[in-house]
Each structure stands twice: as structure tokens, then as C-alpha cells.
Design an enzyme around this catalytic site. Structure first.
Site, PDB file in Angstrom:
ATOM      1  N   SER A 153       0.932  -1.309  -0.020  1.00 26.75           N
ATOM      2  CA  SER A 153      -0.006  -0.087   0.026  1.00 26.75           C
ATOM      3  C   SER A 153       0.832   1.186   0.048  1.00 26.75           C
ATOM      4  O   SER A 153       1.876   1.472  -0.973  1.00 26.75           O
ATOM      5  CB  SER A 153      -0.783   0.018   1.088  1.00 26.75           C
ATOM      6  OG  SER A 153      -1.906   0.896   0.900  1.00 26.75           O
ATOM      7  N   ASP A 189      -8.421  -5.183  -5.841  1.00 25.16           N
ATOM      8  CA  ASP A 189      -8.034  -4.144  -5.090  1.00 25.16           C
ATOM      9  C   ASP A 189      -8.515  -2.645  -5.947  1.00 25.16           C
ATOM     10  O   ASP A 189      -8.029  -2.307  -6.975  1.00 25.16           O
ATOM     11  CB  ASP A 189      -6.531  -3.915  -5.137  1.00 25.16           C
ATOM     12  CG  ASP A 189      -6.280  -3.020  -3.959  1.00 25.16           C
ATOM     13  OD1 ASP A 189      -7.272  -2.258  -3.534  1.00 25.16           O
ATOM     14  OD2 ASP A 189      -4.919  -2.817  -3.633  1.00 25.16           O
ATOM     15  N   HIS A 204      -7.132  -5.711  -1.439  1.00 26.96           N
ATOM     16  CA  HIS A 204      -5.609  -4.952  -1.022  1.00 26.96           C
ATOM     17  C   HIS A 204      -5.273  -5.920  -0.232  1.00 26.96           C
ATOM     18  O   HIS A 204      -3.906  -5.517   0.150  1.00 26.96           O
ATOM     19  CB  HIS A 204      -6.296  -3.735  -0.261  1.00 26.96           C
ATOM     20  CG  HIS A 204      -5.365  -2.705  -0.188  1.00 26.96           C
ATOM     21  ND1 HIS A 204      -4.788  -2.029  -1.152  1.00 26.96           N
ATOM     22  CD2 HIS A 204      -4.688  -2.152   0.973  1.00 26.96           C
ATOM     23  CE1 HIS A 204      -3.887  -1.475  -0.942  1.00 26.96           C
ATOM     24  NE2 HIS A 204      -3.920  -1.234   0.540  1.00 26.96           N
TER      25      HIS A 204
END
Length: 693
Positions: A555, A638, A670
Site C-alpha cells: 500500500s 483491489d 488490497h
């Protein structure tokens, strides 16, 4: 006489056993000693995953869940267990297939729990489980009214006809979505026009009356999408009203705002009142004091800022005064509960690389608006991840460390000590080699003290040299504390022979509000310099092999890896990025929660005042500097960091003839939630490190 040690006795026992077995006999006494081994992905996934479910009404019994993963079936099975807080007696409470979740524990010891969408009842001490509800309607997030006459639950309701088969029923084989607004997809699903709504109905012995939709015909979510649950609504103590959390915005307005409010719905009249009118950020987690005289909730001030300072708000019913109990405190609250005597509030918060317990005394005279003294009451290298409840002078909490998965502990409020309540994984950890964990302080490039955790391999020898990995945390404003992950497990990584350094760079809670806020609109600035300072500092140690250093992260951590790939100046030999942000322009155009992008980057890429976020702090702008091997993980579902980010980074590396690998996970979001996919993830992760580091 020669003294016999335990070790000597063990060797003698093994020799005796082996001798008998070689003669065809069978030993009646066999002791085997095994040297603890470094943890590996298989042993990690063999651990039981503990969840605290609730305390009995007398505070003497804990109900907890344990989920176990089955590699062969790629499924997880959760069952409930009981344990006495007095003597540790207890055992398995449920054995149904699926996953059971406690709804409430009644005064007589009856446990009401959910299994496969229906309510069941079983007593803590006697009797068999009885199914209470049946039929096609599957219940979610159930709460009973205090007087037991009504049931509150949530259901998904079709409000908008976004899908072609809803809009054009005469075309049943079509598959298209039609939108006029944003919020067309969120997290890992496209908006199909269904919205979570709270329902209330009469209830008696498993019989549910006609449900009333509290958000009838409105395109709003409660519980909040995608992660809200039963914590998003509560009953008033007199059973006459329901309080629920909702962001009453739709479409594009929904996508750019964090302004949730707490609403009160009156059962008798059906009228609704906004209790947090004028409070513009997240208002969540409503909770009444045990005596019912005060209402509290968690509140953020700023609309659009999801990581704003989280405060505890007190509302006194008799005076209608609101008071921010933590406004003066330089920190942000994770979660809280009231003390049983109504005098205190206990809460958890990140502080200096851990998550600890804090307490405050509730003002006796709210009209004076005096703010309470706040003090930290627990200390240690661990995270208090939640507070289950209070029994006597003890708090029942959940706890993790880098080297221990979640277990339940008792925290003594008098002597401030912790005692283990559950020990689900103790036997397994006894066979796992320990890792040394150290705190390290580095001077950052601007002179500030930068804290890092350093995790060493088992049997670390400072006379040797070790490859060293910089761990880049995501968020970007999430705390890097003593968390325990079944994927980004720092003990697991270090146990394969690596030193791991995990800095608390700018943007992380636990070091004051200013430190936490410092990352916004500076993603590629001081936080990246913090990472370089941390790896440069530990590289001064003789045991760090400076020719074998890596940077890894997911991320914002993946963004950090991509950004470092363009500025690291040969510090790193290899990189690993998972679902990282690579091109800020295309990311802004495809991510779903635009309030996050607007706050963190300053706004849209076409606005010149945000130029730095899309040029200097944009990894793709430094593509010409890329030359280091990189492994890229990307989830197909995602929508926070969409697939094009990972694909574009991989394509850059391939076209520049940089050793690179793409691991595409089409059904993951994610995160990586499938057990088999997680095994693939870890095998590819460690294979890459062996190949390139």
C-alpha cells in the site's frame, strides 16, 4: 555423587527408549527433546487465531473463539470455547461447521450466538444447543433490546437498479452496470445497488415480527461499508430507541466525505434525530455509560481526513452538554469502554511503537467543562489490541507481540500486571525459536529522533554479517507497533536469516498529533528521508551486510518501495512491493475513496497547487532511475489501489530489462485472504529474496 540434570535425564530416557525399540519392545517412558526451529509459513498458518467474544454477566467466565485453518480444504473453521477466570477450567463450547459469533450472554448463563445466519442458544454449564430462528432470512449484526422484546439486525437492501438485470429484467442474461455518480465501486466490489440497512422487529422465543427498515428507501449504509458491523448501532438503555452510525450522503458526495453521524431512531414514533449535527468528521462507536446517564462516542473533527485525531466525546443527557474528554491529550484513541462504576473510561492508543491502556476520570460536574487527567496504565513491548470488559478490579484484554499471535489476558488495575487467560498457541510457540527484538533511535535528516523496531534472526551472532531488510509500513497513517500478521509477519521474515528494521517514520500515530499529520501532502518527502536515515544508521553496524539490503512494503509501503527505487542511490539490492501506488495521476482517477486522495495529495492532479504530489512525489516520474530487481504483487479486486498500478510498474521494469516478477492475484483485494493464495504469496516472497538478496 554426580548431579543429574534434566538434560541428562532426557538423554538417558531417549537411549532407553531406543534400546527397547531395537529389541522389538515398547517403552513405557519416552521423552524427546527438540531444539526450537525458526518459524516458517507452514507453522505460522498452523496457529490458532483467537478472538475474545464476551464475558458472562457475573464476570467469571470468558467466551472466546478459535479459528483454525485447514490447508487441504483451504478453509477456516471457528469454534467457541469457555474458560473460568478463577481457575482456568473450561473447554470447547460449540462444534458446528462454519463460524459461530456470540450475540449476548444472558443472566442465567444462556449464550445466544449466530451460526450461518440464524440464532442459537446454549447454556454455559448445561444442555445442548437449540436453534432459535429458521427460514430464508439470514440475520447479521444482531443486538437484542435490553428488555428482550425486540431484535435489531442488518440486511442488504436493493435501492438502486445499477445492474442491467435489475434495470432491464427482460434481459436476464445481460451483465452490465450503469452509473451516473461516483461510489460505483468500493474496496473489492462494484456497487450493485444494494445498501446495508438496520432493521428492528419484535422478538419472542425465536419468533421475529415484521421488520421495520430504519433507512427505508434511502441509498445510505448502516453498518458502514465495507467494514462496519454490530458496533455501528446500539440500543438506548430503556429500549425505546436505537442509535445508529450513518454517512447520509450519496454518490460523488459520499466518495469525497468522511462525515458520518450518529442518529437516534424512536421506536414509538419512527422519528429520527441527528445527535452529532455540526460535527463534520467520523462519529462512530456510540456507547452508553452503565447507568445510562451519559452517551460517549469516538469523533474526528475534519471532513475528508480519515486519520484525524480520534477523540472521546461525552454527552450528558440531563444537561445536553457535549465535552471532548481527550481534546487536550496529544494522541489518538483506538477504542474505549466505561468502567463498571461509571467513574472512568479505559481506552487503547498507540504510543511510542506499542499500543497501551490509558484511563481518564469522567468529570463529576460536566457543566464546569474541566478536562480530565489522562494517564497510561500499561507498559511493555506489546500491543493491547482490544478491551473485552471489566470484571472486579481487572480488565480483560487481547494482546499481541511481534512474536506472539493474539491471546486473551487479564490486566490487574491495582498492580498494573498482565496475566494470560488463554494459551491456545503456547505449545506451538515452544517449538519455535525466539527472535531478539530491540528498540533503536536514529537521528533523522531534520534532527528529529526516529524510532525503529529491529527484529533479528534466531541465534543472532553479532560477529557475522546478515542481509538486512527495510520494512515500509502502509497506511500511510497507521501505527507500526507490536502487531502480529499472518502475512507481513516480521518474525517470520527475520527467521529466514534476515535482520528487519521497521521505522516509525513521519505519519505514524504514537508520537503526537503533529508527527502523525506530517505525512499528508508530503508522501515522497520527509517520510522517505526517514526511511533512508533508518537504513543508513543500522548499516553502520558491523553485522549488516551493506551489499545485501532490501526494501519491502504494501500500500503506502508499496508506494515507498516504488519511490525508493528512483532515489535510493544503490543502497538496495532488491525490492518487493505489494499493491503499491505507482502513478499518482492514474491512481487519483481510479481509486474509490476520494476523500483520502484529496486530503493526502492535496486534491486533483489538474489543480496546479498540488503539482508536487504528482511530479516530485510521483514514483513514475523517476522511472529513468530504476535499475534494481523488483518483485510486484497485485490484487485483481483491489479498488483502493487498482490493478493498473502494479501492472504499470512491472511493465516499466520489464521494458528496462530489470530483473522483475509479477505475482497477480485475480481474486484478492488490497489484502490476501485465501489461505492457499497466502501460501503462494509467502513462497514467492522468500524465493525472490533468496534469488536476489
Amino acid at each position: 555423587m554426580k548431579k543429574l540434570t534434566i538434560f541428562t535425564l532426557a538423554i538417558m530416557a531417549c537411549n532407553l527408549s531406543n534400546a527397547q525399540e531395537s529389541k522389538g519392545g515398547k517403552s513405557s517412558f519416552k521423552m524427546v527433546t527438540e531444539t526450537p526451529q525458526p518459524i516458517n509459513p507452514s507453522t505460522l498458518w498452523d496457529l490458532g487465531r483467537v478472538s475474545a467474544e464476551g464475558l458472562s454477566s457475573d464476570g467469571k467466565t470468558l467466551l472466546y473463539g478459535v479459528s483454525n485453518y485447514n490447508l487441504e480444504s483451504n478453509t477456516s473453521e471457528k469454534n467457541l470455547y469457555t474458560i473460568s477466570l478463577a481457575n482456568g477450567a473450561g473447554g470447547q463450547f460449540t462444534d458446528q461447521k462454519g463460524g459461530e459469533a456470540v450475540v449476548q450472554i444472558e443472566q442465567n448463563g444462556d449464550v445466544i450466538y449466530l451460526s450461518k445466519g440464524h440464532l442459537w442458544k446454549k447454556n454455559l454449564t448445561k444442555g445442548e444447543a437449540t436453534q432459535l430462528t429458521s427460514g430464508e432470512m439470514a440475520l447479521e449484526n444482531v443486538k437484542f433490546s435490553p428488555d428482550g422484546t425486540h431484535i435489531l439486525f442488518s440486511q442488504s437492501v436493493l435501492i438502486k437498479k445499477y445492474h442491467s438485470t435489475d434495470k432491464y429484467p427482460e434481459l436476464p442474461k445481460s451483465d452490465a452496470y450503469i452509473y451516473d455518480n461516483l461510489d460505483y465501486r468500493h474496496w473489492d466490489t462494484f456497487n450493485d445497488g444494494k445498501f446495508n440497512h438496520p432493521f428492528v422487529a419484535s422478538y419472542s422465543n425465536g419468533k421475529i415480527g415484521d421488520p421495520v427498515d430504519l433507512l427505508k428507501d434511502q441509498p445510505y449504509y448502516s453498518p458502514q461499508a465495507p467494514f462496519g458491523g454490530a458496533e455501528d448501532f446500539i440500543w438506548s438503555p430503556d429500549s425505546k430507541a436505537i442509535l445508529y452510525v450513518c454517512k447520509k450522503k450519496f454518490g460523488t458526495d459520499y466518495a469525497v466525505s468522511t462525515n458520518t453521524d450518529i442518529y437516534r431512531y424512536e421506536l414509538s414514533s419512527g422519528t429520527t434525530t441527528n445527535l452529532t449535527e455540526g460535527m463534520n468528521g467520523y462519529d462512530v462507536a456510540p456507547s452508553y455509560s452503565p447507568d445510562g446517564k451519559s452517551l460517549t462516542w469516538l469523533s474526528m473533527k475534519t471532513d475528508g481526513y480519515e486519520s484525524d485525531k480520534n477523540d472521546i466525546i461525552l454527552f450528558d443527557k440531563s444537561s445536553s452538554i457535549r465535552l471532548n474528554l481527550t481534546a487536550h491529550w496529544d494522541g489518538t484513541v483506538n477504542s474505549f469502554i466505561w468502567s463498571n462504576d461509571n467513574r472512568k473510561i479505559y481506552f487503547t492508543a498507540a504510543t511510542k511503537g506499542t499500543v497501551q491502556l490509558f484511563e481518564l476520570e469522567v468529570p463529576s460536574n460536566i457543566k464546569s467543562k474541566s478536562l480530565p487527567k489522562i494517564q497510561q496504565i500499561s507498559t511493555g513491548d506489546f500491543d493491547i489490541t482490544g478491551i473485552v470488559g471489566q470484571t472486579g478490579d481487572k480488565l480483560i484484554v487481547t494482546l499481541t507481540k511481534f512474536t506472539r499471535a493474539t491471546e486473551v489476558f487479564s490486566f490487574d488495575l491495582k498492580n498494573k500486571s498482565l496475566t494470560a487467560v488463554t494459551n491456545v498457541n503456547d505449545d506451538k510457540y515452544a517449538a519455535i525459536a525466539e527472535n531478539k527484538i530491540e528498540r533503536r533511535i536514529t537521528k533523522a535528516s531534520d534532527g528529529a529522533d526516529l524510532f525503529s523496531w529491529v527484529i533479528y534472526p534466531p541465534n543472532f551472532d553479532p560477529a557475522k554479517k546478515y542481509p538486512t531488510i527495510l520494512y515500509c509500513e502502509g497506511g500511510p497513517q497507521s501505527a507500526l507497533t507490536q502487531f502480529y500478521s499472518f502475512r507481513w509477519n516480521l518474525q517470520l521474515i527475520a527467521s529466514q536469516g534476515y535482520i528487519v528494521i521497521a521505522p516509525n517514520r513521519r505519519g505514524m500515530p504514537g508520537w503526537g498529533v503533529k508527527w502523525n499529520e506530517a505525512i499528508s501532502q508530503d508522501w515522497g518527502g520527509q517520510p522517505i528521508r526517514d526511511y533512508l536515515s533508518a537504513i543508513d544508521d543500522i548499516s553502520k553496524e558491523t553485522y549488516v551486510d551493506t551489499a545485501r539490503r532490501a526494501a519491502i512494503g504494501a500500500s503506502y509501503g508499496g508506494y515507498s518501495v516504488y519511490q525508493l527505487a528512483g532515489v535510493h542511490q544503490n543502497r538496495f539490492k532488491t525490492f518487493i512491493a505489494h499493491n503499491g501506488l505507482f502513478d499518482m495521476r492514474s491512481w487519483y482517477g481510479t481509486t474509490e475513496e476520494l476523500f483520502f486522495a484529496n486530503h493526502e495529495l492535496g486534491g486533483a492532479y489538474w489543480d496546479s497547487k498540488n503539482e508536487k504530489s504528482y511530479t516530485q512525489f510521483n514514483p513514475i516520474e523517476k522511472a529513468n532511475n530504476w535499475h534494481t530487481p523488483i518483485l510486484i504483487f497485485q490484487g485483481g479486486k483491489d479498488y483502493r489501489v487498482p490493478i493498473g498500478q502494479g501492472l504499470a510498474a512491472f511493465q516499466l521494469a520489464q521494458l528496462k530489462k530489470i530483473k522483475s516478477r509479477l505475482v497477480y492475484l485475480p481474486d484478492e483485494n488490497h489484502w490476501v485472504l485465501s489461505g492457499h493464495n497466502a501460501q503462494v504469496w509467502q513462497r514467492e516472497f522468500f524465493t525472490w529474496l533468496k534469488e536476489t538478496l
